[in-house]
Design an enzyme around this catalytic site. Structure first.
Site, short mmCIF file in Angstrom:
data_model
loop_
_atom_site.label_atom_id
_atom_site.label_comp_id
_atom_site.label_asym_id
_atom_site.label_seq_id
_atom_site.Cartn_x
_atom_site.Cartn_y
_atom_site.Cartn_z
N ARG A 13 0.44 -1.21 -0.07
CA ARG A 13 0.12 -0.30 -0.17
C ARG A 13 0.97 1.42 -0.33
NH1 ARG A 13 -3.74 -0.17 -2.56
NH2 ARG A 13 -4.55 1.65 -1.83
N ILE A 14 1.61 1.29 1.44
CA ILE A 14 1.90 2.65 1.22
C ILE A 14 3.59 2.74 -0.35
CG2 ILE A 14 4.33 4.19 2.46
CD1 ILE A 14 0.75 3.83 3.75
N ASP A 35 10.34 -6.20 -4.65
CA ASP A 35 9.00 -7.07 -4.86
C ASP A 35 9.42 -8.51 -4.72
OD1 ASP A 35 6.37 -5.81 -2.80
OD2 ASP A 35 6.26 -7.15 -4.74
N CYS A 155 1.71 6.12 10.45
CA CYS A 155 0.56 7.83 10.23
C CYS A 155 -0.32 8.46 11.50
CB CYS A 155 -0.45 7.24 9.08
SG CYS A 155 -1.22 5.71 10.02
N ASN A 319 -5.06 8.14 6.18
CA ASN A 319 -4.00 7.05 6.78
C ASN A 319 -2.46 6.77 5.53
OD1 ASN A 319 -6.31 5.66 7.36
ND2 ASN A 319 -5.09 4.41 6.37
#
Length: 343
Positions: A13-14, A35, A155, A319
């Site tokens: 996600r980030i 990744d 966050c 967030n």
């Protein structure tokens, strides 16, 4: 300013949102992604996002990487960060966003692999050796001669710290309890299952409000040392995909009013914390902040006052998106100071 060449370790996600936040910045060039997921799947997840929508760029796949608007970004799948080709790829900074290498020893493997600096997109497990820097709060403490690895905290800490700073600077914050009502994250299961450390955390994310621990409030002391021992907190995980909210109940040293607190927040949002702290007095709800780039948005209509020294304030934050934008801002502020120091 020469382009900052950035590598990303962990394209979750980030990692993906940091790339989205920085891809059109003329001062940043992404030069590599690590990744374990194949490039075609990474490209798909980058292009289509259930929360933030489709990426407004052309995204294609090659066997060994992804292409965004004609710019090729190599992708590799290496488990040990020390073996990554950061030197070969020319990565100046690496965003460590796997969540696995959050201490000095783990993050330093990126330095061994050729990166100049590492930004951990999570709280560090090694606060005595890795400096925590938050844009708008203490990012000016970055020391190019010492800070090879830094943490951007969480966050929630990014949301709470600007609020706590304004309160403490203007009225003195003597003690406070924080609750974050936090959107679901990837660590939570969709249906009930075992969770070794936190049994409640193993319950279905979409079905429950789940009490949880968080170190976000205590971590504020890493960027505002004057608040050490004055803040702690907890979390409720709730069944929403994005946008969270901090509730801070606190005592002030100086007698004041909620109206004066709101005025101080508004002034900071338009001055020293512009772009970091937002301010609203409208009748808003969580989805109204989806895609908001601020670290924290003070909600003037949601706070309350018990007496002249006891208050509750509320602040919203995306967030995912707000935090990812701070990672980009932190890198740019660091490289700017680094280049000035070299002159």
């Amino acid at each position: 300013m020469a382009k900052l060449k950035v590598g990303i370790n962990g394209f979750g996600r980030i990692g993906r949102l940091v790339l989205r936040a920085g891809i059109n910045n003329p001062n940043i060039e992404f030069v590599g992604i690590n990744d374990l997921v194949p490039p075609d799947n990474l490209a798909y997840l980058l292009k289509y996002d259930s929360t933030h929508g489709r990426l407004r760029s052309q995204v294609e796949t090659k066997d060994d990487g992804i292409v965004i608007d004609g710019h090729f970004i190599p992708c590799v799948s290496v488990r040990n960060p020390a073996e990554l080709p950061w030197g070969k790829l020319g990565a100046d900074y690496v965003v460590e966003s796997t969540g696995l290498f959050t201490d000095s020893e783990g993050a330093s493997k990126h330095l061994q692999a050729g990166a100049r600096r590492v930004i951990i997109s999570a709280p560090t497990k090694d606060p005595d050796r890795v400096r925590t820097l938050l844009v708008g709060v203490n990012h000016d403490l970055f020391d190019p001669s010492k800070d090879l690895i830094v943490s951007n905290a969480s966050c929630t800490t990014n949301c709470l710290a600007p609020i706590a700073k304004v309160i403490n600077d203007n009225f003195g914050l003597t003690e406070g309890l924080m609750t974050t009502v936090h959107a679901m994250t990837a660590t939570q299961p969709t249906v009930d299952g075992p969770s070794k450390k936190d049994w409640r955390g193993g319950r279905g994310a979409a079905q429950n409000i789940i009490p949880s621990s968080t170190g976000a409030a205590k971590a504020v002391a890493l960027v505002l040392p004057e608040l050490k021992g004055k803040l702690t907190g907890m979390a409720f995980r709730v069944p929403t995909p994005d946008v969270s909210v901090v509730d801070l109940t606190f005592k002030t040293a100086k007698a004041t009013s909620y109206k004066e607190i709101c005025a101080a927040m508004k002034q900071a949002s338009e001055g020293s914390l512009a772009g970091i702290l937002g301010y609203t007095d409208e009748e808003v709800v969580s989805t109204d902040f989806q895609g908001d780039t601020h670290s924290s948005i003070f909600d003037a209509g949601a706070g309350i006052e018990l007496n002249s020294n006891f208050f509750k304030v509320v602040a919203w934050y995306d967030n995912e998106w707000g935090y990812s934008n701070r990672v980009v801002d932190l890198m740019l502020s660091m490289v700017q100071k680094e280049q000035l120091a070299a002159v």
